[in-house]
Every structure is written in C-alpha cells, then in structure tokens.
Design an enzyme around this catalytic site. Structure first.
Site, PDB file in Angstrom:
ATOM      1  N   GLY A 115       9.160  -4.248 -13.085  1.00  0.00           N
ATOM      2  CA  GLY A 115       8.134  -3.657 -12.230  1.00  0.00           C
ATOM      3  C   GLY A 115       7.850  -2.234 -12.661  1.00  0.00           C
ATOM      4  O   GLY A 115       8.734  -1.527 -13.151  1.00  0.00           O
ATOM      5  N   GLY A 127       5.609  -0.113 -10.660  1.00  0.00           N
ATOM      6  CA  GLY A 127       4.931   0.616  -9.588  1.00  0.00           C
ATOM      7  C   GLY A 127       5.664   1.909  -9.301  1.00  0.00           C
ATOM      8  O   GLY A 127       6.407   2.418 -10.147  1.00  0.00           O
ATOM      9  N   GLY A 176       9.481   1.249  -9.668  1.00  0.00           N
ATOM     10  CA  GLY A 176       9.898   0.884 -11.019  1.00  0.00           C
ATOM     11  C   GLY A 176       9.637   1.974 -12.042  1.00  0.00           C
ATOM     12  O   GLY A 176      10.519   2.320 -12.833  1.00  0.00           O
ATOM     13  N   SER A 211      -8.308   3.102   4.844  1.00  0.00           N
ATOM     14  CA  SER A 211      -7.100   3.902   5.040  1.00  0.00           C
ATOM     15  C   SER A 211      -6.830   4.144   6.512  1.00  0.00           C
ATOM     16  O   SER A 211      -7.724   4.394   7.312  1.00  0.00           O
ATOM     17  CB  SER A 211      -7.243   5.240   4.350  1.00  0.00           C
ATOM     18  OG  SER A 211      -6.192   6.082   4.754  1.00  0.00           O
ATOM     19  N   ARG A 267       1.205   0.923  13.603  1.00  0.00           N
ATOM     20  CA  ARG A 267       0.421  -0.196  13.087  1.00  0.00           C
ATOM     21  C   ARG A 267       0.627  -1.495  13.861  1.00  0.00           C
ATOM     22  O   ARG A 267      -0.321  -2.228  14.116  1.00  0.00           O
ATOM     23  CB  ARG A 267       0.776  -0.423  11.616  1.00  0.00           C
ATOM     24  CG  ARG A 267       0.302   0.714  10.765  1.00  0.00           C
ATOM     25  CD  ARG A 267       0.696   0.561   9.322  1.00  0.00           C
ATOM     26  NE  ARG A 267       0.123   1.682   8.580  1.00  0.00           N
ATOM     27  CZ  ARG A 267       0.308   1.895   7.296  1.00  0.00           C
ATOM     28  NH1 ARG A 267       1.067   1.074   6.597  1.00  0.00           N
ATOM     29  NH2 ARG A 267      -0.245   2.928   6.698  1.00  0.00           N
ATOM     30  N   HIS A 278      -0.066  -6.965   5.077  1.00  0.00           N
ATOM     31  CA  HIS A 278      -0.148  -5.800   4.204  1.00  0.00           C
ATOM     32  C   HIS A 278       1.133  -5.558   3.419  1.00  0.00           C
ATOM     33  O   HIS A 278       1.145  -5.613   2.205  1.00  0.00           O
ATOM     34  CB  HIS A 278      -0.485  -4.588   5.068  1.00  0.00           C
ATOM     35  CG  HIS A 278      -0.594  -3.298   4.331  1.00  0.00           C
ATOM     36  ND1 HIS A 278      -1.374  -3.158   3.207  1.00  0.00           N
ATOM     37  CD2 HIS A 278      -0.032  -2.083   4.551  1.00  0.00           C
ATOM     38  CE1 HIS A 278      -1.277  -1.911   2.767  1.00  0.00           C
ATOM     39  NE2 HIS A 278      -0.450  -1.253   3.550  1.00  0.00           N
ATOM     40  N   GLU A 297       9.597  -1.731  -2.197  1.00  0.00           N
ATOM     41  CA  GLU A 297       9.225  -2.769  -1.233  1.00  0.00           C
ATOM     42  C   GLU A 297      10.048  -4.040  -1.422  1.00  0.00           C
ATOM     43  O   GLU A 297      10.180  -4.844  -0.494  1.00  0.00           O
ATOM     44  CB  GLU A 297       7.716  -3.094  -1.357  1.00  0.00           C
ATOM     45  CG  GLU A 297       7.202  -4.014  -0.263  1.00  0.00           C
ATOM     46  CD  GLU A 297       5.700  -4.309  -0.358  1.00  0.00           C
ATOM     47  OE1 GLU A 297       5.018  -3.677  -1.173  1.00  0.00           O
ATOM     48  OE2 GLU A 297       5.231  -5.176   0.400  1.00  0.00           O
ATOM     49  N   LEU A 321       5.254   4.897   0.125  1.00  0.00           N
ATOM     50  CA  LEU A 321       5.262   5.697  -1.102  1.00  0.00           C
ATOM     51  C   LEU A 321       6.536   6.525  -1.133  1.00  0.00           C
ATOM     52  O   LEU A 321       7.172   6.695  -2.168  1.00  0.00           O
ATOM     53  CB  LEU A 321       4.032   6.614  -1.138  1.00  0.00           C
ATOM     54  CG  LEU A 321       2.671   5.931  -0.999  1.00  0.00           C
ATOM     55  CD1 LEU A 321       1.543   6.947  -1.123  1.00  0.00           C
ATOM     56  CD2 LEU A 321       2.500   4.836  -2.029  1.00  0.00           C
TER      57      LEU A 321
END
Lengths: 251, 649
Positions: free
Chosen positions: B51, B53, B56, B295, B341, B412, B436, B452
């Site tokens: 990975g 991202g 990674g 967003s 959320r 999500h 994640e 993040l």
C-alpha cells in the site's frame, strides 16, 4: 441517450492498434463518461468479449488516474475537469465520440486506453521534494509563510499528475507538470535549500525521459483539469537558468 | 461462544501489550523500553510494505530514512494515486493555535467519545499525543497548509469537537499530505532505499514457522505471479467499504490484502463497523458506479434541512423558513450541524424514512449555505469551499450558489480491520497492520479529520519504533528465499485460484455480482440493522455467491493486463468478508456509533449502548471454508475516560 464510439483498441505495447466502433445505448444523461464506458464494458464482458481497458480510480477528479483523449480534447470538451467528472449531459444524443489514449513517446501504451506514466514519478524522484527526514522538525509555526505565498504554492501543488498537459502539447513536453512541483516548493521557505539543484535535476530527468521541449504553445494550460498556470513554467525557467549560470560561473 | 459479561476477560490469544502506568506516560515509557537496531545493522533487514497511501507511503519513507531496505507494493500505476488523495477536509492536532483551550487530553477525550467507547484507550491517547509532530513534519516537507494573514497556520472545526483544531489545505488536505508522503517515498526510491512495485497486487501472505515472511503478488501488466520475501510485512492496504459497491471509496479499493491475511491467521476485528458519512451526493441513476463525498467541512457554514411536511415537492426557495425543519439544530442544539457523522447520518435517514426527503429520488436532505453566503459574502465562501461548489455543479448539473446542495449518507470508512496489538502487530508475528487497515483507533465511529491523523501517526511515528523492536529480536536471521517450499506452495494456491475464477466461463461480469452484493449489504447491514433482516441477508449472500461460482464471466487471458480478472478476485473476497460482517453485526446486540441495531434504542430513538455486555472488541479467527469463524474478545478497559452516555445535545 445513445452514442457511437470510436475507441482505440491495442492489445499490448508492441501490437498495432486500431479504432473499433461500439454503440453505447440507453445511457443516462446523469452518467459520467466513465460510467458510460462501464455500461459498454458490462455488455462486452457478458457476451464474452474483452472490455475496453482504461485507467480510473477515485472518480472524484483528484487521483489523476483517468485520462482519455475525447474528440481530440484531453479529458473531453469541458475545461477544468477530469474525465471522471465529465457527464453525458454535455454531449448530444446520437453523437459520435472518438476515444484515444494519451499520445506521447514518454507515455507508451500499455493496453487500449491505458498508458504508462511512470516517467512522471521519476521526475519527482529526481528532486521533487524537500529533503527532510521524519522526526525532529521544528514547531510548524516557527517559520511563518505569507498567506499569498502559501496560496500560490497551493495553486501549483494542486497538480494531479494526470498527464493531460503532455497529451495536449504538440511537443509532448512535461514542462507544466515539472514546473508545478518545482514552483510549489520554490515558493515556500521549506523548499529553498535545494531550490537550484532541484530545478536542474528535474529538468535533466524530464529530458532523459524523452519528453519534448516547451515552445510556449499554451495547450498544457488549456488542458489542465486543475487550472495550473503556465506562469509556473516561467518560474521554473528562471530558477533553471539561474542555477545553470551559477554552476557555470563557479567552474 | 456466548456474549460477554461485565467480568469477561480478554481471550488469551489477544494480548494487547498495553504498557502499564498512567495513560499519559504509556507511549514514552514504552518507547524507552523498546529494543533498538543500530544504524549499521538496519540495512540487513528487508521490509515489505503493501500500500502507498498515507500510512503505507509514510511508513515506507520513514523506515527507509532510518536505513532499512524497503519494498513498497501498490496496485496503482503511481503511489500518488492512493485513495488518501481524495480526503478533503483536514487533519486534527492538539496545537491549541486557536486559543480555545485545546490539549492532548481534549483531543483524546473527543476521539474516544466520538468512537462511542469502542476503541482502545491507550492507542487513542497515543494518537492524540503524536498528532502535533505530524503537522510539524508535514510543514517541513512543504505541505502548503492554509495560513492566516500573519503567516501562521489556520485551523477550522469539524464534527464532534467544540474547538478548532483541524489543519487543512483548501479542500484538498488528503491530496497534499499524500503528495508529501509520496515525495518522501520517491526520494527514497531515488536513493535506492525503497524498491517500488507499481501495478502489483498482493494476493496472498506467506508464512514460515508461523511468521509473516513475504507476499505473493500478481504483476498487473504481465499477469505473472511473483513472490517477495522479507523480515516483516506491513499491510497498509486501506479499508473495505467497497463491499457496499456504491461508496465514497475509489473503485479499486478492496479487501483482498486484509482478507487473504485473515485466511492465513490474522484475526479480523469488528468487521461490521462501517462509517456512513452524512454528506455524500445522492445517487442519480442506476448506472451510478461510485458516490462522491462533499467535504464535511461544509457543515461549518452549511445548515441541514428538509421540509416540515412529508411529500412537500416544492423547489427549496419556495419553501418558507417557517416550513423548514433544521433537524440537526433542533435535535442537537449544542453541536447542531456539526454533530458527529453517525448521529447526522441517522438523523438524515430518519427524515427520509418519514417521507420528507428531497430531490428527484426523495432520498436526500438539503445542505444549505445561503445564510453563510449572505452573512460572509460569496467571496469568503468561495475561498473556503470554491472547488467543492464546482465539483457539485459538475456532478449534479445544479448550481449550488442558487439552490442548496443535496446530500445523503453513504458508506465511507471502515473502522473494523485486522486486529493489532499496541505495537500494531497482528496475531501473526511479523505482520504489522497500519492506517485504515487495522481496527484500533476509531472505535464504532470515526470523527472527521482523524483518518489522515491515524494514517500518518502510524506510518511516520509509531510503526518505525515498534517494528524496530520486533526486528531487534531477529537480527542475523535470513528470511526464506522465494524458491522455498512455503513460497512455492502459496504461489501455486494463488495461481490455482485465479485459474478457477477464469475458467467459470459464465455470462455475468464481476461488477454485476458486486453491485448486487452491495445493494444487499446496504439494505440489510447498512445504517440500521435488525436480527431477522441480518439472517435473511446471510441466506441471500450465500445464494448469490453460489450463483457467482456458476455464472461468473472473465473474458481475456490470465497473462497480461486483465482488469476483469482483477475485479473477479476482489469480488470473491468481498463475498466472504460480507458474510463475516453480517455475522459480526448479528453478534453485537447493542447500538453504538454508526452501528445501529433497531432492537436497541432509547425511547428518544438514540443509539443504546450496552457496556456491561459489549465493551469489547470482537476478533474473528478464520477456521477454513467449512467452519464458521471463531469469536475472540478483547475486553476494553477505560481507566482514564469515563464511559459516559454520548450526548451531543
């Protein structure tokens, strides 16, 4: 809606390619261009035919993976967007659409509409970074950055590396991509230490990859989905010349 | 195994290795106790990172900077395309630059409460603790965070917090943080410290003597099956929300790396915990392949509403103020439009279920920025969210400056993932899982701007210390070469599996199965779940899976580029994962976070947690295709945070 597609099919880098015609029927006007291709592909695969290969991923206009030449326009006829953000409502019912891969010597075709853009990664690897190891950075607010500078840096940093600039350029130059990264870093205090070295190394790599030379046509800027400006190219040229002259005078 | 009780102890198979001592001292004490590898010895170790991202790329770069030899595997053509690039809103840190009494303690409290007390306390505290270093490091990399006119960093607020602690770069924070990590990674590629394998997909994990020693991959260009060996494997392969098909995830996001590791012995924790994000653009047609998120930051200036009367189909500007229901402000006055959320998503679903939804399909609510535009002016709003307005207009064909945006919840981010201990190591020694892909930091819900943070905390700061400790115990060992029988056998397993899928020769594409599976999952195991429905879902998934093995079509050849074959293997894994998610949802007989069991709600319709029976992590052990997975529990203990009722009123 209904469309007639002329799609470039090429089974591999060494094989000859050709245009093949497909009908795209029953397409919703709310579908994106890639969703339209999904529908065509689904029909192809369920009848045992190989679907049309194309690169795509986020479908939010930010990853830079998708990129098709549509009727001669990189990312299609609407300015300022990627292919995944292009919707079929922008085409007229019954329209003929020609779909090709990016064309550039430095972007060899992998299959159908998929091209190899790793040359762009190698340009970044040549110097498109600030050399800082993890750990030990000073407090983030210890070095103020004028708002205007950070905004201009962000305007440049917003490049998604899709390669549309290269595909649009009659010389297949990668100046806009390279300049965007060099300028982003050159506008910030964090990027000063390696500024000249970076400009020289990135330009050298760009040439080594077989991209063409920039002759200020401006097609890159017109094709850029993120509105990256050609001003960046002038900025890079300035840094590159300065670096080159200084290297010359220190000989 | 029966449901747990208040006195339940953790399964002996799940040693969380949480260091002793006061919460605020744990990480520092632990770091002092971790073993080291001297700089001269680091080059003897080879590490495989799967990975590229935020987790990674940052891990691969940080480990390479230390002197380890790193192999980074990504199915993308370039590491820069990892889906972290799409995260828009921002990244949290407890810098208190906003002078609103923020602190590590408050960031910890908000995050643990946001996760509805189903995350591990020690991990969450550590996350809050290292967050400040992330901002410092990224600024040093040249990430162009938004600044105020004095040149200092700007912050804004996000759901679930009453302080402004979110750092951002316009609406493209994930992009800029990822490019920072990617650039750091490419610098190491240039130095020869990292070997990059683009367009390479991990399809299995190789174990030798019970330890993770390598991976088997398919080269997506040649179709060749190749193996790589190393001293340790780090999975940073992201989440699995694409099991729902229509999600905010990128199209290629999948569960294969996780699932294959699970099948080799890594426990899968809390798989049913999927975050349903409230601010997604509603689907427009049956041909929709993907959903797009607006967003969450828009909720800073946007007001969420629906008409008061069911079936009111008037255009929004014809509905007078007195006939609108600003339901988040009404129900949660303290947090209003910035309610977390899960709460916001459920509230939106409720009003839609009452027949008050808006838009052509009736599945949606308004996100209205008109008041803020009138108050602050178009220019200020354009500066904050201009790109989001353009994006919305492009997708929907509506002008959000004239009419309110329409939003609806969508899958999500997955909070579940492979179980890891405090060192981020899975139940397989030598297999580390970060970002994640692991389960540890977000509990049953994830607050905005914390994904993040976790990806980069794990990659830049936590893994480099804990992985070093593991490697220190393996100095002088040479991992088996890729011609070792362990590698050869796994490679054969992978090749046989792909052949089997390729040779079904049916008439339905992998996508068509995926779409149908996703629909089943969204309806039966989405925002609200109920036992009878979940059991029915189990049967439906089983039947669809049988159909998959009979009627799957994979045209083209197994050698060379074959995107249909890639999809088929991923969809097969989604089927198995979906079954485990449903089982996990059935077992968790409480409502918490984004996981709402209809049978467990308060008289006011709020989620009803059951701490006496479910203050635990459920970790599933794979026992072969014939036997159901075994359930293990890690009891969560809260020494510092008090298990309070989660009220945002």
């Amino acid at each position: 809606m209904r469309f007639t597609l002329q799609v470039w099919r090429q089974s591999g880098p060494e094989s000859p390619g050709e245009f093949v015609e497909y009908e795209a029927a029953d397409i919703s006007a709310d579908s994106s261009f890639l969703e339209m291709l999904d529908v065509v592909n689904e029909r192809l695969s369920s009848s045992g035919q190989e679907p049309i290969h194309f690169d795509h991923d986020c479908r939010e206009g930010i990853c830079g993976a998708c990129g098709l030449m549509i009727n001669g326009h990189p990312h299609g006829p609407i300015a300022g967007i990627t292919t995944c953000q292009l919707h079929m409502r922008h085409f007229s019912d019954g329209q003929r659409i020609i779909i090709e891969p990016w064309r550039a010597a430095a972007f060899p075709v992998i299959k159908d509409l998929v091209v190899d853009r790793t040359a762009l990664d190698r340009i970044i690897a040549a110097g498109g970074y600030a050399s800082v190891n993890t750990g030990g950075a000073p407090d983030a607010n210890s070095l103020p950055v004028a708002k205007e500078d950070s905004e201009r840096a962000m305007d440049a940093a917003t490049c998604i590396g899709c390669g549309a600039c290269v595909a649009a350029c009659p010389n297949a130059a990668a100046q806009l991509f390279t300049a965007a990264k060099a300028t982003h870093l050159a506008l910030l205090p964090q990027g000063q230490a390696e500024r000249q070295q970076r400009a020289r190394a990135m330009v050298a790599q760009m040439e080594a990859e077989g991209f063409g030379y920039c002759t200020n046509h401006g097609e890159c800027q017109a094709a850029c989905p993120k509105g990256v400006s050609m001003d960046n190219i002038a900025f890079l040229n300035y840094d590159f010349r300065k670096a080159w002259l200084e290297a010359l005078s220190s000989r | 195994m029966s449901a747990s009780s208040a006195t339940e102890h953790s399964s002996p198979r799940l040693d969380s290795r949480i260091p002793p001592g006061a919460l605020a001292d744990k990480w520092q004490r632990h770091q002092n106790a971790l073993r080291l590898v001297s700089p001269a010895n680091r080059r003897r170790f080879e590490i495989i990172v799967v990975g590229s991202g935020l987790a990674g790329a940052s891990a691969a770069a940080a480990l390479a900077e230390m002197g380890y030899r790193v192999r980074c595997i990504t199915f993308h053509d370039s590491p820069r395309r990892a889906h972290s690039v799409s995260a828009q809103g921002g990244i949290n840190a407890a810098k208190d630059y906003g002078n609103d009494s923020d602190s590590i303690e408050r960031l910890f409290q908000d995050t643990i409460k946001g996760g509805d007390f189903r995350a591990r306390e020690a991990n969450v505290y550590r996350l809050a603790e290292v967050a400040n270093s992330i901002i410092d490091h990224c600024v040093a990399q040249g990430v162009p965070f938004n600044r105020d006119y004095g040149g200092l960093l700007d912050v804004r607020s996000f759901g679930g917090a009453q302080v402004a602690r979110t750092f951002y770069t316009r609406g493209q924070t994930g992009q800029q943080l990822l490019l920072g990590a990617y650039q750091a990674l490419m610098r190491q590629v240039d130095r020869g410290q990292v070997t990059l394998h683009p367009r390479t997909e991990m399809l299995d994990l190789v174990l030798h003597d019970g330890q993770a020693r390598g991976v088997v991959c398919r080269d997506l260009l040649s179709g060749q099956i190749n193996s790589y060996s190393g001293h340790a494997v780090v999975l940073a392969s992201g989440g699995y929300a694409n099991v729902y098909y229509l999600t905010t995830n990128a199209k290629a996001c999948n569960s294969t790396a996780l699932w294959r590791a699970h099948r080799r012995g890594a426990f899968m924790a809390n798989p049913c915990f999927t975050q349903i994000h409230p601010t997604c653009i509603p689907p427009a047609s049956e041909q929709q392949g993907k959903l797009t998120l607006m967003s969450e930051s828009l909720r800073n200036d946007g007001r969420v509403w629906v008409p008061q009367a069911a079936g009111d189909k008037r255009p929004p500007n014809e509905i007078p103020e007195s006939e609108r229901d600003y339901f988040l402000e009404r129900k949660y006055p303290a947090f209003g439009n910035l309610a977390p959320r899960d709460i916001s998503s459920r509230a939106a679903k409720e009003v839609v279920d009452e027949g008050r939804g808006v838009g052509p399909s009736g599945v949606g609510v308004y996100l209205d920025l008109a008041d803020s535009i009138a108050r602050l002016g178009k220019r200020a709003i354009a500066e904050r969210y201009g790109n989001l307005f353009e994006m919305y207009q492009m997708i929907t064909g509506e002008d959000p400056w004239q009419v309110p945006m329409r939003i609806y919840p969508a899958p999500h981010y997955t909070m579940g993932g492979l179980w890891v201990d405090y060192n981020l190591m899975s139940t397989i020694p030598g297999l580390f899982v970060i970002g994640e892909a692991n389960f540890s930091d977000h509990g049953a819900n994830r607050l905005g701007a914390s994904a993040l943070m976790q990806g980069l905390a794990d990659g830049y700061f936590i893994l480099p210390s804990t992985l070093t400790d593991y490697l220190a115990g393996h100095l002088g060992e040479q991992p088996p070469a890729t011609d070792h029988p362990a590698f050869q056998q796994t490679q054969r397993d992978v090749a046989e599996r792909l052949d089997r899928l390729h040779n079904i020769n049916g008439s339905r594409s992998a996508d068509s199965f995926h779409r149908q599976l996703g629909k089943l999952m969204w309806e039966g195991c989405g925002m609200a779940r109920e036992a009878t429905q979940l059991r029915e879902l189990q049967e439906n998934i089983g039947a669809l899976r049988q159909e998959f093995y009979k009627d799957l079509a994979v045209p083209g050849s197994a050698s060379g580029v074959n995107q249909e074959l890639e999809k088929a293997a991923r969809v097969e894994d989604f089927f198995e994962l979906a079954e485990l998610m449903v089982r996990d949802a059935l077992e968790r007989e409480e409502s918490c976070g984004g996981h709402f069991r209809v049978e467990h709600q308060s008289s006011g319709g709020e989620a009803l947690r059951d701490d006496s029976r479910f203050a635990h992590v459920t970790a599933w052990e794979y026992r072969g295709a014939e036997q159901p997975a075994a359930q293990h529990h890690e009891q969560l203990s809260f020494e510092h945070a008090s298990l309070q009722e989660r009220s945002y009123k």
